[in-house]
Every structure is written in structure tokens, then in C-alpha cells.
Write an enzyme that holds these catalytic residues in place. Sequence first.
Site, short mmCIF file in Angstrom:
data_model
loop_
_atom_site.label_atom_id
_atom_site.label_comp_id
_atom_site.label_asym_id
_atom_site.label_seq_id
_atom_site.Cartn_x
_atom_site.Cartn_y
_atom_site.Cartn_z
N ASP A 97 0.96 9.67 -6.30
CA ASP A 97 2.33 9.96 -5.82
C ASP A 97 3.19 9.22 -6.84
OD1 ASP A 97 1.36 8.13 -4.44
OD2 ASP A 97 3.54 8.02 -3.20
N ASP A 128 2.88 3.31 -12.81
CA ASP A 128 2.87 3.02 -11.24
C ASP A 128 2.76 4.58 -10.95
OD1 ASP A 128 2.75 2.63 -8.58
OD2 ASP A 128 5.16 2.61 -8.64
N GLU A 162 1.55 6.66 -1.47
CA GLU A 162 1.72 5.27 -1.28
C GLU A 162 3.26 4.81 -1.42
OE1 GLU A 162 2.38 1.25 -2.40
OE2 GLU A 162 2.98 2.76 -3.95
N ASP A 189 -2.07 -1.91 -8.56
CA ASP A 189 -0.94 -1.51 -8.26
C ASP A 189 0.48 -2.43 -8.55
OD1 ASP A 189 0.86 0.78 -7.73
OD2 ASP A 189 0.73 0.48 -5.55
ZN ZN Z 1 2.55 1.99 -7.36
#
Ligand code: ZN
Length: 410
Positions: A97, A128, A162, A189
Site C-alpha cells: 500500500d 515507499d 502498513e 522500509d
Molecule cells: Zn513504508
Amino acid sequence: MSQKQELHAMVEARQEEMAADLMEMSRIPAVNPRMNGKGEYARMQWIQAYLEKYGIPYDVISVPDEAAPEGVRLNLTVKLPGTEDTERTLWLIGHVDTVNSGDLENWNTDPFSPERIGGRIYGLGVEDNSQAVITALHTCRLVVENKIQAKCNLGFIFASDEETGSAYGLHALLDHGVFSPKDEAIVPDAGSADGSFVEIAEKSQVWLKFTVTGKQAHASMPQLGVNATSAAMHLGVEIEDMLKREFAEEDPLFNPPYSTFELTQKFANVDSPNVLPGKDIFVMDLRILPCYTVDQVMDRIHAVIEKYEKEREGIQIQVEFITRVDAPDPTPSDSDIVTRLVASIRESGVDAYYGGIGGGTCGAILRAHHIPAAVWSTLDELAHQPNEYVVVENLVKDTKVYISTILKYC
Ligand SMILES: [Zn+2]
């Protein structure tokens, strides 16, 4: 050529294919449904088709969610069995996502139509966390194609949700028993531009809102009111000084190495210079080293509040959490995942080190379940910003490090 060198050469040869895959996948919108999007379902279908194309077996864990148009959120897991220790899995985890693009005016390109400019690809979510998804997919392919077997299982997770707390992603996977206590994980991440920083710990993150109530009056007649702002300013300073004095422990893992307690936001109180305020509201940002609990800190804050309410007649003080994230125990710095990942990065010529940050990575979710997790990636920290981009070379750099790390588990 060693096996590692051969595999690294294969990664390098794939740079353009990785870039093309990243652009193709990132063209499918995956804005989190709780950020005014339609979710990551369609992008998950793309990943499923990709795994099928390369004959990689996977499981789908779908979690009901009324906020998604399909009524479910999907999570994909790939687990390649190890040769010896099949109770244990080394995971590589990416989330699918994205956040919302925000105001399109701030973008120089269309965030939903990734564009390659020089050595970078611009688009929403490309860093990201498409970078993690694509490098994990290619790592997985290389492992399968070259029949690499580690002693433990090798796992790959493509998670949903997330960006709004992982309730339908990582938390749901934990509930489904996907993880065992012996597992370890790399979570790409967050990271740094030179790829030197491996995040293994975080501070508790707390935002406290204090509401001090007194009684409004004319400032020339203070005896007729109770000055809430005066009480609030004394209170804020006293709490700040007390916390800095009493919770002064240092931990060199972190930068800065101590807990931080900062008075931050201040709300408007009265409209006029000659009004004695009856109400005053202020906020404090606290980042607490994991050697202290949030409750310990709150107990001391409540003690100061009680003292003020007792000593200052007519003053009432309310304190509430705007945010509270309790830091789990850090990932042990001598765990296999930390030592092997750091060694692999160093072999690539980057002077890697591990440490902690001020709070808020999804590594914490795993750490809270006592699964050692290392958050690492090579990136320019563009997450959640307009004109987000990914550096194409970093796809190669990261994948090589994952391959080197996996070979240390063989
Ligand atoms: Zn992220």
C-alpha cells in the site's frame, strides 16, 4: 568466480528489468483505503501473476475489511523450505500500500504514472515501498532459479496496510501464525542514502496534550480569576525539568543517546492582552529510551500534576495521549540477522553500523513479538513527499546485499 560473485553479476545484469518491473507495478494505484484510496488489491494481483509466471509457490492471506471495495485486504507469503532448521524462517518484508499523493500541484510528474528521469524513477510509492517489493521479488526469483537453499527457510512477504497501522497486514499475519519465535526479518522500509544505517531499536513515542483550566477574569483584577496560562507555563517547565533530570539514562545505540522531552505545540488561549486566561492547552513530545517504560514516565508526570492541583486553588489539569507507541525491546545487536546483514553491507564497501531512532517503524511490530527485525535500505528518504523517487542503482545495491546475507544462512 565465487557463488556470491556469480549471483551479484546476475543482479547487475537485471538492473533494467528491475526498473521496468518497478514502473509497471507502481502504475497500479495502491493508496490505502483509510487515506481516501481504493487499496492495494489490484497491485497484489500483479504480484500474484508475477510469482505465477516464475513458478514461485505462494499463499494468500485475505483479511476482511469493509473499507476496501473488494471487502478484503490481501497479503502474500512465499516460503522456501530450508535444509536443516525448518522451524525457522528468514523473512524479507515489503508493503504494497501507499499513502495518498497529496496535492498534485506539488508534483512535477504524474504520481500515478511513474517516470524515469536519468538514474531515478519518480512516482507515488516508488521508494515507499515499491523498492522493497521489487528487490524482494527479484531476490526470490534468483534464489529459486539458482536453487539456493539456506539451512533455515527463506520467506518473502508482500503485506497490505502498513501506512495506517498494519491491522490488515503484519498484525493479521502474526495472528494467522505466519511467524515463529525463531524467525528473523529484514524490513526495507527506512534507510539512508549511503545504505550504512541498520535500524534495530526505537524509543517510545508519546505526544501528551495538557489542558489546564482556571477561571477567566480581567487581567487588572487577577484576584477574581484563576490564571490558567500562568499555571500551565510553570507546569510545563517543571515537568520538562523533572523528566530531563530523572530520566537521564544514556544509550549509545541512539542519536541523540538520551530520551527527549520537548514542549512543542501551544494552542491559542485568549484574544486580548488584558484577559486573564481561563484555559491553556499545550503539548509535549516525548521520545523515551527503551530502558524506561511509558508508565514510569507517566507516574511521575501525574505526581507533578497532583501537586499543582493541590497547591493552586481553582486549577484543574487534564492530560491525554495524542499518540502513544511503547517501544519494544531492541533487536539484539548480536542476533544473526544484525551481524550478517551488517557484514554483508560492509563487504559491499559501505561502512555499516546499527542503531536506534526516535520511533515509529513497522520493525517494532515484529520486535514486540520477540522476532529480531532489522530495518534497512539504501534510499534518499523521500517517503510521503511529493516528487518521491527511487534511485535505480539502489535496486541493484539492495538486492546484492540480500543475496550476500542469504548466503550467510546457507
Ligand atoms: Zn513504508
